[in-house]
Design a protein around this motif. Structure first.
Motif, PDB file in Angstrom:
ATOM      1  N   GLY A 126      57.233  47.374  -6.543  1.00 48.61           N
ATOM      2  CA  GLY A 126      55.823  47.607  -6.833  1.00 48.61           C
ATOM      3  C   GLY A 126      55.273  48.897  -6.258  1.00 48.61           C
ATOM      4  N   LYS A 127      56.129  49.793  -5.746  1.00 47.50           N
ATOM      5  CA  LYS A 127      55.665  51.069  -5.200  1.00 47.50           C
ATOM      6  C   LYS A 127      55.140  51.941  -6.341  1.00 47.50           C
ATOM      7  CE  LYS A 127      58.684  52.939  -2.386  1.00 47.50           C
ATOM      8  NZ  LYS A 127      59.990  53.320  -1.790  1.00 47.50           N
ATOM      9  N   PRO A 128      54.026  52.657  -6.142  1.00 52.94           N
ATOM     10  CA  PRO A 128      53.420  53.461  -7.213  1.00 52.94           C
ATOM     11  C   PRO A 128      54.381  54.476  -7.829  1.00 52.94           C
ATOM     12  CG  PRO A 128      51.920  53.275  -5.359  1.00 52.94           C
ATOM     13  CD  PRO A 128      53.212  52.683  -4.920  1.00 52.94           C
ATOM     14  N   GLU A 129      55.147  55.207  -6.960  1.00 49.44           N
ATOM     15  CA  GLU A 129      56.057  56.220  -7.487  1.00 49.44           C
ATOM     16  C   GLU A 129      57.200  55.595  -8.278  1.00 49.44           C
ATOM     17  OE1 GLU A 129      57.075  55.777  -3.031  1.00 49.44           O
ATOM     18  OE2 GLU A 129      55.310  55.763  -4.328  1.00 49.44           O
ATOM     19  N   THR A 130      57.631  54.382  -7.851  1.00 49.53           N
ATOM     20  CA  THR A 130      58.690  53.684  -8.579  1.00 49.53           C
ATOM     21  C   THR A 130      58.196  53.237  -9.945  1.00 49.53           C
ATOM     22  OG1 THR A 130      59.658  52.884  -6.498  1.00 49.53           O
ATOM     23  CG2 THR A 130      60.301  51.746  -8.510  1.00 49.53           C
ATOM     24  N   GLU A 131      57.008  52.685  -9.984  1.00 48.43           N
ATOM     25  CA  GLU A 131      56.434  52.258 -11.255  1.00 48.43           C
ATOM     26  C   GLU A 131      56.236  53.428 -12.201  1.00 48.43           C
ATOM     27  OE1 GLU A 131      55.840  49.153 -12.358  1.00 48.43           O
ATOM     28  OE2 GLU A 131      56.815  48.460 -10.532  1.00 48.43           O
ATOM     29  N   GLU A 132      55.824  54.568 -11.632  1.00 47.28           N
ATOM     30  CA  GLU A 132      55.621  55.755 -12.464  1.00 47.28           C
ATOM     31  C   GLU A 132      56.946  56.251 -13.026  1.00 47.28           C
ATOM     32  OE1 GLU A 132      53.788  60.303 -12.185  1.00 47.28           O
ATOM     33  OE2 GLU A 132      53.421  58.863 -10.564  1.00 47.28           O
ATOM     34  N   ALA A 133      57.989  56.214 -12.184  1.00 42.28           N
ATOM     35  CA  ALA A 133      59.308  56.666 -12.642  1.00 42.28           C
ATOM     36  C   ALA A 133      59.839  55.768 -13.756  1.00 42.28           C
ATOM     37  CB  ALA A 133      60.283  56.686 -11.461  1.00 42.28           C
ATOM     38  N   LEU A 134      59.642  54.473 -13.631  1.00 42.72           N
ATOM     39  CA  LEU A 134      60.133  53.546 -14.643  1.00 42.72           C
ATOM     40  C   LEU A 134      59.338  53.661 -15.955  1.00 42.72           C
ATOM     41  CD1 LEU A 134      60.714  50.362 -12.447  1.00 42.72           C
ATOM     42  CD2 LEU A 134      62.467  51.784 -13.498  1.00 42.72           C
ATOM     43  N   ALA A 135      58.039  54.016 -15.830  1.00 43.28           N
ATOM     44  CA  ALA A 135      57.189  54.100 -17.021  1.00 43.28           C
ATOM     45  C   ALA A 135      57.344  55.434 -17.743  1.00 43.28           C
ATOM     46  CB  ALA A 135      55.733  53.882 -16.629  1.00 43.28           C
ATOM     47  N   ARG A 136      57.884  56.448 -17.050  1.00 43.33           N
ATOM     48  CA  ARG A 136      57.997  57.781 -17.635  1.00 43.33           C
ATOM     49  C   ARG A 136      58.969  57.782 -18.809  1.00 43.33           C
ATOM     50  NH1 ARG A 136      57.463  62.709 -14.978  1.00 43.33           N
ATOM     51  NH2 ARG A 136      56.067  61.567 -13.553  1.00 43.33           N
ATOM     52  N   LYS A 137      58.504  58.295 -19.941  1.00 41.84           N
ATOM     53  CA  LYS A 137      59.366  58.363 -21.116  1.00 41.84           C
ATOM     54  C   LYS A 137      60.236  59.612 -21.040  1.00 41.84           C
ATOM     55  CE  LYS A 137      56.302  55.769 -24.161  1.00 41.84           C
ATOM     56  NZ  LYS A 137      55.553  55.771 -25.450  1.00 41.84           N
ATOM     57  N   GLY A 138      61.371  59.543 -21.650  1.00 43.08           N
ATOM     58  CA  GLY A 138      62.286  60.682 -21.646  1.00 43.08           C
ATOM     59  C   GLY A 138      63.596  60.319 -22.296  1.00 43.08           C
ATOM     60  N   ARG A 139      64.381  61.321 -22.549  1.00 46.97           N
ATOM     61  CA  ARG A 139      65.632  61.109 -23.261  1.00 46.97           C
ATOM     62  C   ARG A 139      66.773  60.904 -22.279  1.00 46.97           C
ATOM     63  NH1 ARG A 139      67.340  65.193 -28.036  1.00 46.97           N
ATOM     64  NH2 ARG A 139      68.172  63.632 -29.464  1.00 46.97           N
ATOM     65  N   TYR A 140      67.574  59.875 -22.535  1.00 46.41           N
ATOM     66  CA  TYR A 140      68.768  59.640 -21.736  1.00 46.41           C
ATOM     67  C   TYR A 140      69.886  60.572 -22.204  1.00 46.41           C
ATOM     68  CZ  TYR A 140      66.967  55.281 -19.693  1.00 46.41           C
ATOM     69  OH  TYR A 140      66.236  54.361 -19.003  1.00 46.41           O
ATOM     70  N   HIS A 141      70.700  61.010 -21.256  1.00 49.20           N
ATOM     71  CA  HIS A 141      71.874  61.822 -21.562  1.00 49.20           C
ATOM     72  C   HIS A 141      73.123  61.027 -21.200  1.00 49.20           C
ATOM     73  CE1 HIS A 141      69.415  65.406 -22.242  1.00 49.20           C
ATOM     74  NE2 HIS A 141      68.724  65.029 -21.174  1.00 49.20           N
ATOM     75  N   THR A 142      74.082  61.005 -22.118  1.00 45.88           N
ATOM     76  CA  THR A 142      75.319  60.255 -21.867  1.00 45.88           C
ATOM     77  C   THR A 142      76.162  60.969 -20.821  1.00 45.88           C
ATOM     78  OG1 THR A 142      75.332  59.395 -24.125  1.00 45.88           O
ATOM     79  CG2 THR A 142      77.409  59.316 -22.901  1.00 45.88           C
ATOM     80  N   ILE A 143      76.526  60.224 -19.775  1.00 46.47           N
ATOM     81  CA  ILE A 143      77.377  60.776 -18.710  1.00 46.47           C
ATOM     82  C   ILE A 143      78.824  60.400 -18.956  1.00 46.47           C
ATOM     83  CG2 ILE A 143      77.882  60.696 -16.242  1.00 46.47           C
ATOM     84  CD1 ILE A 143      74.928  60.191 -15.767  1.00 46.47           C
ATOM     85  N   ARG A 144      79.028  59.119 -19.128  1.00 46.55           N
ATOM     86  CA  ARG A 144      80.348  58.584 -19.452  1.00 46.55           C
ATOM     87  C   ARG A 144      80.151  57.404 -20.383  1.00 46.55           C
ATOM     88  NH1 ARG A 144      83.902  58.385 -13.825  1.00 46.55           N
ATOM     89  NH2 ARG A 144      83.945  60.636 -13.440  1.00 46.55           N
ATOM     90  N   ASP A 145      81.250  56.850 -20.851  1.00 46.69           N
ATOM     91  CA  ASP A 145      81.133  55.668 -21.700  1.00 46.69           C
ATOM     92  C   ASP A 145      80.358  54.586 -20.963  1.00 46.69           C
ATOM     93  OD1 ASP A 145      82.608  56.954 -23.578  1.00 46.69           O
ATOM     94  OD2 ASP A 145      84.521  56.057 -23.002  1.00 46.69           O
ATOM     95  N   ASN A 146      79.383  54.007 -21.648  1.00 46.36           N
ATOM     96  CA  ASN A 146      78.558  52.929 -21.090  1.00 46.36           C
ATOM     97  C   ASN A 146      77.739  53.365 -19.872  1.00 46.36           C
ATOM     98  OD1 ASN A 146      79.284  50.841 -22.925  1.00 46.36           O
ATOM     99  ND2 ASN A 146      81.257  50.694 -21.875  1.00 46.36           N
ATOM    100  N   LEU A 147      77.434  54.660 -19.776  1.00 46.03           N
ATOM    101  CA  LEU A 147      76.595  55.122 -18.674  1.00 46.03           C
ATOM    102  C   LEU A 147      75.732  56.285 -19.151  1.00 46.03           C
ATOM    103  CD1 LEU A 147      76.323  54.175 -15.728  1.00 46.03           C
ATOM    104  CD2 LEU A 147      77.630  56.179 -15.062  1.00 46.03           C
TER     105      LEU A 147
END
Length: 554
Positions: free
Chosen positions: A310-331
């Motif tokens: 419930g930390k404000p910065e954690t909630e903000e990080a989780l809510a932030r939209k953005g594109r995921y980049h593939t690092i490895r298979d299934n990650l």
């Protein structure tokens, strides 16, 4: 050079045989080898056989034990050897060779060079380490183990009192030993020590809380990671390299919290020439004070964040939209920056689609079962209904997806189910190092599993728990012995890419047999299998000699 017999016929038709010491020499003109007589020993019926036997025996002194044994079988009367017994050799030999390769024998001997002991303390310490890796037992049981079950190089027998004394000596040289072992292992194995992983676990004692002596501060009740909150315990910490090699261990009272040990760990590693150290810690250590301390003296951290805190910065990080980049298979991963200036924090959100799918299926199964249980409540009444409602409401799994109406009726909590889906297959990481790539951060934290592997080895392969020692000093020493054993088996696992269970099973099939006769005794190992030779070769270790010892009876 060889002995040869030459026959000559006399004038009366009789034959005489002579014994000669000869040598073949190449004749360049004739283009073939010719025998040259070096010494004539005379007629065979007049030769002193006893003198020849003495000569042959004197020659065998310059041969290997195996060659000498073969030679002596042809000297004098035939020898009738009896197979008396055997001991397991392969596992102890592998550990002994690794022990020497990592220079642990020289380190311990150097630390004790100004002390005078009646027994070989280094061999006794190795025996305890080998026992933890091969067949964990009590110190009393080790007496029989060394005497009858395993062939420990240069050690025929031990006594439990000698082993306890060795444990006391080990604790006396602990600080210097840990530091020298680290430098030796890091140099010989060329370890990468820019990333140091740290985590803790707990281990319990077979002592009821009321049986503990008054005033004891070390064995305490605390949060048990072994799910034994009813027993006294100690908290154990491990620092592990990215290759999975444990470089140091700690032990604290059983009620020690994870948050309180970071400063001590950081201070203990100061001066170890670790270079640019990035400490990788789990969620249990990521308090703001701990993270600030890890940044002292130019250090950095990669730390797991509690997503449901419930930390404000954690909630903000989780809510932030953005594109995921593939690092490895299934990650997959994405970088998230929260705040500006001194308040700036760098997060990396990692998603594992495979784990997310698994979590969704598990939750769907839980919700389906929960729905059936709620329907079953309608068929109950009175005390049965009340008890069933209480049990369901307090259930660790089902309770999180329930809500209770004002009239006491239980319903599925659809919002809680949706919120849980938000975290499927994800974990949040925070780092203080802006030079690390997103991939380095994600994979660096993922490698924290190496510490978990080490803890699993401590508790399963080495049988760290349960512990029966009472004195704090003996407990600390017991953990040190297990750390040294863990060091050896993790080196073996990392270099061979095999589990210790497999390595131990393969190597323990090599035995050392004891043979006896009227003329003497000798010890000979079984033939080395292809799998055993491959393990030794991969680790860069010497194979044991075929014949270990020949003792002639006079």
């Amino acid at each position: 050079m060889y002995l040869r017999k030459v026959k000559r016929k006399n004038k009366d038709g009789s034959q005489v045989t002579y014994l000669q010491l000869a040598q073949n020499e190449w004749d360049p003109k004739a283009k073939y080898a010719k025998a040259r007589v070096i010494y004539s020993l005379g007629r065979t019926d007049q030769v002193d056989a006893a003198s020849l036997e003495r000569l042959a025996k004197s020659i065998t002194r310059f041969l290997s034990p195996e060659e000498a044994l073969k030679a002596q079988e042809n000297i004098g009367d035939a020898i009738d050897f009896r197979f008396e017994s055997s001991k397991r050799l392969g596992g102890a030999w592998l550990l002994h060779q690794l022990w020497r390769k990592l220079e642990l024998d020289d380190i311990f001997k150097d630390l004790l060079r100004h002390r005078h002991h009646d027994t070989d303390i280094e061999r006794l310490l190795f025996a305890m380490v080998a026992n933890r890796a091969l067949s964990p037992s009590s110190k009393l049981a080790m007496e029989d183990w060394v005497r009858h079950d395993v062939a420990i190089p240069a050690l025929e027998e031990v006594s439990s009192q000698q082993l306890y004394r060795t444990m006391d000596v080990l604790l006396e040289v602990r600080d210097a030993l840990e530091k020298q072992v680290y430098f030796s292992v890091a140099n010989l194995l060329n370890l990468e020590v820019d990333l140091i992983y740290f985590d803790t676990t707990s281990s319990y004692f077979e002592v009821e809380p009321h049986e503990a002596p008054e005033g004891e501060n070390f064995r305490q009740l605390g949060y048990s990671k072994d799910h034994r909150p009813d027993l006294l315990q100690t908290v154990i910490g491990l620092a592990v390299t990215r290759e999975g090699i444990p470089i140091r261990c700690w032990a604290w009272p059983g009620n020690t919290s994870d948050m309180s040990v970071v400063e001590e760990v950081k201070n203990d590693l100061v001066g170890w020439k670790l270079g640019r150290v990035i400490s990788v810690v789990d969620r249990g250590f990521s308090s703001e004070d701990n993270l600030r301390y890890l940044q002292r003296a130019g250090g950095h951290y990669i730390a797991g964040e509690r997503m449901r805190a419930g930390k404000p910065e954690t909630e903000e990080a989780l809510a932030r939209k953005g594109r995921y980049h593939t690092i490895r298979d299934n990650l997959k991963a994405k970088e998230i920056i929260v705040g500006d200036g001194e308040a700036r924090k760098r997060f990396v959100l990692v998603s594992n689609p495979k784990e997310a799918d698994k979590a969704r299926k598990q939750r769907a199964s839980i919700v389906e079962t929960l729905t059936k249980k709620l329907e079953e409540l309608g068929d109950l009444s009175g005390k049965q209904h009340t008890k069933a409602v209480c049990d369901l409401r307090s259930h660790k799994v089902y309770g999180r997806y329930l809500r209770q109406l004002k009239n006491g009726q239980l319903k599925r909590n659809k919002q809680a189910i949706r919120d849980a889906a938000r975290y499927d297959g994800k974990y949040l990481i925070r780092t203080s190092d802006d030079t690390l790539s997103v991939e380095d951060v994600a994979l660096g934290y993922k490698q924290l599993i190496e510490v978990e592997t080490s803890f699993r080895d401590l508790k399963s392969s080495l049988n760290l728990r349960p512990m029966h020692h009472r004195l704090e000093e003996r407990i600390q020493s017991h953990i040190l012995v297990n750390w040294l054993a863990l060091l050896l088996i993790r080196v073996a696992e990392v270099q061979t890419k095999q589990t210790w269970r497999t390595i131990r099973k393969t190597m323990n099939q090599m035995h050392l047999g004891h043979y006896s006769s009227e003329k003497g005794d000798f010890q000979q190992r079984t033939e080395i299998t292809h799998e055993q030779r491959q393990i030794l070769s991969t680790l860069g270790l010497e194979a044991p000699p075929k014949v270990f010892d020949i003792q002639a009876k006079t």
